[in-house]
Enzyme design. Structure first.
Site, PDB file in Angstrom:
ATOM      1  N   HIS A 364      75.829  66.983  -2.595  1.00 18.54           N
ATOM      2  CA  HIS A 364      76.904  66.853  -1.619  1.00 18.54           C
ATOM      3  C   HIS A 364      77.733  65.627  -1.834  1.00 18.54           C
ATOM      4  CE1 HIS A 364      74.381  69.940  -0.100  1.00 18.54           C
ATOM      5  NE2 HIS A 364      75.553  70.458   0.124  1.00 18.54           N
ATOM      6  N   ARG A 471      83.599  75.361   3.344  1.00 16.98           N
ATOM      7  CA  ARG A 471      82.134  75.234   3.396  1.00 16.98           C
ATOM      8  C   ARG A 471      81.755  74.528   4.697  1.00 16.98           C
ATOM      9  NH1 ARG A 471      82.895  73.950  -2.484  1.00 16.98           N
ATOM     10  NH2 ARG A 471      81.436  75.213  -3.687  1.00 16.98           N
ATOM     11  N   ARG A 507      83.319  79.963   5.833  1.00 18.32           N
ATOM     12  CA  ARG A 507      82.011  80.479   5.431  1.00 18.32           C
ATOM     13  C   ARG A 507      80.984  79.934   6.410  1.00 18.32           C
ATOM     14  NH1 ARG A 507      79.305  78.858  -0.132  1.00 18.32           N
ATOM     15  NH2 ARG A 507      78.984  76.850   0.867  1.00 18.32           N
ATOM     16  N   GLU A 606      77.116  86.582  -4.392  1.00 21.75           N
ATOM     17  CA  GLU A 606      76.518  85.479  -5.142  1.00 21.75           C
ATOM     18  C   GLU A 606      75.259  85.907  -5.876  1.00 21.75           C
ATOM     19  OE1 GLU A 606      77.280  81.551  -3.113  1.00 21.75           O
ATOM     20  OE2 GLU A 606      76.631  82.738  -1.392  1.00 21.75           O
ATOM     21  N   ASN A 629      79.294  79.959  -8.638  1.00 24.75           N
ATOM     22  CA  ASN A 629      78.275  78.950  -8.948  1.00 24.75           C
ATOM     23  C   ASN A 629      76.883  79.560  -8.828  1.00 24.75           C
ATOM     24  OD1 ASN A 629      80.468  77.248  -8.960  1.00 24.75           O
ATOM     25  ND2 ASN A 629      80.121  76.515  -6.875  1.00 24.75           N
ATOM     26  N   ASP A 630      76.682  80.267  -7.714  1.00 26.85           N
ATOM     27  CA  ASP A 630      75.377  80.901  -7.538  1.00 26.85           C
ATOM     28  C   ASP A 630      75.252  82.156  -8.392  1.00 26.85           C
ATOM     29  OD1 ASP A 630      73.660  79.396  -5.817  1.00 26.85           O
ATOM     30  OD2 ASP A 630      75.144  79.699  -4.234  1.00 26.85           O
ATOM     31  N   ARG A 640      71.572  75.866 -11.399  1.00 26.53           N
ATOM     32  CA  ARG A 640      72.833  75.126 -11.434  1.00 26.53           C
ATOM     33  C   ARG A 640      72.640  73.623 -11.270  1.00 26.53           C
ATOM     34  NH1 ARG A 640      75.686  77.116  -5.770  1.00 26.53           N
ATOM     35  NH2 ARG A 640      76.804  75.150  -5.759  1.00 26.53           N
ATOM     36  N   CYS A 677      85.567  82.120  -5.953  1.00 21.13           N
ATOM     37  CA  CYS A 677      85.690  80.758  -5.430  1.00 21.13           C
ATOM     38  C   CYS A 677      84.684  79.765  -6.003  1.00 21.13           C
ATOM     39  CB  CYS A 677      85.606  80.756  -3.906  1.00 21.13           C
ATOM     40  SG  CYS A 677      83.993  81.242  -3.287  1.00 21.13           S
TER      41      CYS A 677
HETATM   42  C1  PEP Z   1      79.251  79.418  -5.120  1.00 24.32           C
HETATM   43  O1  PEP Z   1      78.037  79.610  -5.104  1.00 24.32           O
HETATM   44  O2  PEP Z   1      79.974  79.661  -6.093  1.00 24.32           O
HETATM   45  C2  PEP Z   1      79.937  78.846  -3.953  1.00 24.32           C
HETATM   46  C3  PEP Z   1      81.243  78.796  -3.907  1.00 24.32           C
HETATM   47  O3  PEP Z   1      79.188  78.326  -2.965  1.00 24.32           O
HETATM   48  P1  PEP Z   1      78.370  76.955  -3.063  1.00 24.32           P
HETATM   49  O4  PEP Z   1      78.848  76.228  -4.293  1.00 24.32           O
HETATM   50  O5  PEP Z   1      78.656  76.228  -1.809  1.00 24.32           O
HETATM   51  O6  PEP Z   1      76.968  77.435  -3.177  1.00 24.32           O
HETATM   52 MG    MG Z   2      76.955  79.602  -3.268  1.00 25.62          MG
END
Ligand code: PEP
Ligand code: MG
Length: 748
Positions: A364, A471, A507, A606, A629-630, A640, A677
């Site tokens: 974070h 977020r 979200r 995701e 990302n997930d 990740r 995203c």
């Molecule tokens: C993702 O997983 O791509 C996403 C946008 O959410 P976060 O990075 O908050 O897990």
């Molecule tokens: Mg995510």
């Protein structure tokens, strides 16, 4: 056999060392005098000082008793011979028969073959090995415990003298500590370049006088300081709000703070001539070296506790608080072991850059740095040991490197880079109000990711067409208590107002995994990324989710509202979450409150499983946002957060692109709006590939909108698609190379 060593011998020696420090002698002369004094006081034929030349090599830098011709010639690798062993472990070696010791290595050029006994101790400060101090004698005898202690005390004074610059000019790593340019190779936390001066988050406590003038007075000081420390730890423990786990941690603290052994050892150091501060620092360094060699993870964890307590004690003794009173330099670059998101937010945009020893890209703190657009380098090992407040430093977030005290030539080329980036910014600014339409007329919607109020000014500045991902958990993470519903209503209203009618996709809470709320009981899970997180928590324990949904509904009364649920693995979860939201709307209505005038409910895709959900899911969802990302981490089974595997797989692999095309086709079939995203949407080459295979909405951090738009406006997207298709038809596993080459030819 020499007469027994007394504290008064030690004190005499330390005072003589201090006198050496007070002379105007050169660094090398000082070292020579010091070896002479130590050999004399310890009644040994040999005293030698070995210093680190670089992280792996020790060099003989001064000696009394060995051949002078070997000085600056004899070198050994870390772990090599007895000296190398002390250097590696940070622990003393004491033997009556050195040649018989395992690992002994004979250095013929030194003439040491006639010396049988050997005692070597590390010259070290906390977390920083500087060298090895050795005494040797012909008589085969084990050195007594008192002698070992005495030599350790001397080594401590040498370490502190180094810190004060006593050996400058000797031409070794130690002598040049804090003066030479150092390059730190870490990883990217946030892109961008910045030049400024070091601001240590936790200022180093400087021990200005390692030698005691009056041991009785120093004893009084250490006892009073330990007393104060104990009271403060007891006070912490008495706080009512502690949960069981916090209590356990603090109990361990209390155990250390009240440990008799700890105080006794420091008292003994003082009796041997150290000042109270130097005694604390010596025990801290010794404990750290011991614990680092312990395989038990629990004990190593305790190292942090002891470090922390020692630092507190040093601050009590020196009066140097974590706020040392030093003024923050202009263009401050924050240097820290690690930092929490709340602390980083507090510094805010004052900071020009951040360099951390730990941290991770998904952390974070990194997300906050991104929100504030502050270049950030993580994993810069040892930077807190090397850097001093006010040192010049260059942060290259793109490469993940930092130059501390850079050479002028490096600084100059770095400034060129910053100037080029500023020029690029100007170019991007001129595109701000233009659409991301490709040469062949395809319009791509570019939105931004956000999560903090600090992000919102970027909505206007970046040219984003809305917030594709808000977020909401960040607001929860930067607080020390669960926010109340009214606070959330106020916050979400402000977000909606700041967005000036542009859409914002809120979200719902994505907590769990690495996002642990400080005020919620942490779950002990073997694999939290695949554990009880996000919508799974929301559905099992709906209290917080319901409160959040109510706040969103109230904030949006009379306005449109977009809500999306994170981490949905199957249709049933989406249905359950959606029903929860509809029930809350119904409830608000029946209470006579206003409700949103338009409601859109979406899901984040995701996990691969959701791509294969029944058609009904795609029909029911108003929109879908790919959380790349997930999705990437689960598609490739590559954590990740794990630097080792994170970069191993590429979203431009044809396998991943084919999978994305499958999702695009399913959404097209049900006419469901789709966006992407994850972080990759903000990388121009990736954004180009995504647009080429059919994604029409990309959401990214604000700073990426300009570079992505510039690329999209310069290309023919149909031609880019052909490049990808041809590469795939030719059996390519990735399109990165061909697409990058193609783009290079097509950018003006
Ligand atoms: C993702 O997983 O791509 C996403 C946008 O959410 P976060 O990075 O908050 O897990
Ligand atoms: Mg995510």
């Amino acid at each position: 056999m020499p007469a027994e060593r007394t504290d008064s011998d030690s004190r005499k020696l330390l005072r003589r060392l201090r006198d050496v420090l007070a002379t105007k002698a050169k660094g090398q002369d000082r070292l020579d005098q010091i070896t002479h004094l130590i050999a004399d006081s310890m009644e040994t034929e040999v005293c030698s000082i070995y210093l680190f030349r670089d992280a792996e090599t020790l060099e003989l830098c001064a000696t009394e008793g060995l051949k002078k011709t070997a000085v600056h010639k004899t070198r050994m690798k870390l772990g090599e011979g007895l000296v190398g062993r002390v250097g590696r472990t940070g622990l003393p070696v004491n033997t009556a028969n050195a040649p018989a010791e395992k690992g002994f290595r004979f250095m013929p050029e030194t003439g040491e073959e006639i010396y049988s006994s050997f005692l070597g101790v590390p010259i070290q400060r906390v977390g920083e090995r500087l060298g090895v101090l050795v005494v040797q004698s012909k008589t085969a005898r084990q050195f007594s415990e008192d002698e070992v202690d005495a030599l350790e005390v001397v080594a401590m004074v040498l370490a502190e003298m180094t810190e004060l610059g006593a050996f400058a000019g000797v031409g070794t790593g130690m002598a040049m500590l804090h003066t030479q340019p150092v390059l730190f190779r870490g990883s990217t936390g946030q892109e961008g370049a910045a030049e400024g001066r070091v601001w240590l988050h936790e200022a180093r406590v400087v021990v200005t006088n390692p030698v005691a003038d009056d041991p009785l007075y120093e004893l009084e000081r250490i006892r009073a300081a330990v007393g104060e420390l104990r009271v403060s730890v007891d006070d912490l423990l008495a706080a009512e709000s502690l949960d069981k786990e916090q209590k356990q941690v603090l109990e361990a603290y209390r155990m250390f703070a009240h440990s008799r052994g700890w105080l006794r050892r420091m008292e003994e150091d003082i009796a041997s001539g150290l000042s109270a501060e130097a005694a604390v620092a010596k025990e801290q360094a010794t404990a750290r070296a011991r614990l680092e060699n312990v395989p038990d993870a629990y004990l190593r964890e305790r190292l942090h506790d002891l470090d922390d307590l020692s630092n507190r004690l040093l601050r009590i003794l020196t009066g140097q608080g974590s706020d040392t009173g030093a003024a923050m330099p202009e263009n401050p670059i924050l240097v820290a072991r690690n930092i929490g998101p709340a602390e980083l937010l507090e510094y805010g945009r004052k900071l020009k850059g951040v360099v951390l020893e730990e941290g991770s890209v998904g952390s974070h703190a990194a997300i906050v740095a991104r929100a504030l657009a502050i270049p950030m380098v993580i994993h810069a090992e040892r930077v807190t040991t090397e850097a001093l407040n006010g040192d010049p430093i260059l942060v290259d977030g793109d490469q993940g490197i930092a130059h501390l005290r850079p050479e002028e030539t490096v600084a100059r080329s770095f400034r060129d880079k910053i100037a080029m980036q500023a020029k690029a910014q100007e170019r991007f600014a001129s595109l701000r109000d233009l659409p991301a339409t490709t040469r062949d007329g395809v319009r791509i919607g570019l939105q931004m990711n956000a999560g903090l109020m600090a992000d919102l000014p970027s909505l206007v500045g970046s040219g984003a067409e809305g917030v594709g991902l808000f977020r909401t958990e960040l607001q929860f993470l930067v607080r020390s208590q669960m926010p109340r519903r009214e606070e959330l209503v106020a916050l979400y209203s402000r977000v909606m107002e700041a967005s000036k009618g542009l859409p914002v996709a809120f979200r719902t809470l994505d907590i769990g995994s690495d996002k642990v709320l400080p005020y919620m009981k942490p779950q002990d899970e073997p694999n939290p990324a695949m554990g009880w997180r996000a919508i799974r928590v929301g559905l099992d324990k709906p209290g917080v989710l319901r409160m959040q949904l109510q706040a969103l509904i109230r904030a949006a009364a009379g306005r449109p509202l977009q809500v999306m649920f994170p981490f949905v693995a199957e249709f049933a979860e989406f249905q359950a979450a959606r029903s929860l939201l509809l029930r809350e709307i119904h409830r608000e209505k029946s209470l006579g409150h206003g409700v949103p005038d338009k409601l859109e409910i979406g899901a984040m895709l995701e996990m691969p499983s959701l791509a294969y959900a029944p058609d009904a899911f795609f029909q029911m969802a108003d929109f879908i946002s790919i959380g790349g990302n997930d999705l990437k981490q689960f598609f490739f089974a590559a954590d990740r957060e794990n630097e080792r595997v994170r970069k191993r797989y590429d979203v431009l692999n044809t396998s991943f692109l084919t999978f994305l095309q499958f999702i695009i086709a399913r959404c097209a079939a049900s006419n469901t709006r789709l966006s992407f995203c994850g972080e990759d949407a903000g990388r121009p080459l990736e954004a180009l590939a995504f647009a080429a295979i059919g994604l029409r909405n990309l959401s990214m951090r604000p700073a990426s909108i300009g570079p992505v738009k510039e690329v999209l406006r310069s290309v023919d997207i149909g031609a880019a698609k052909k490049v990808i298709d041809t590469a795939r038809a030719n059996g390519a596993e990735t399109v990165r190379g061909v697409l990058a080459d193609w783009l290079a030819q097509h950018m003006p």
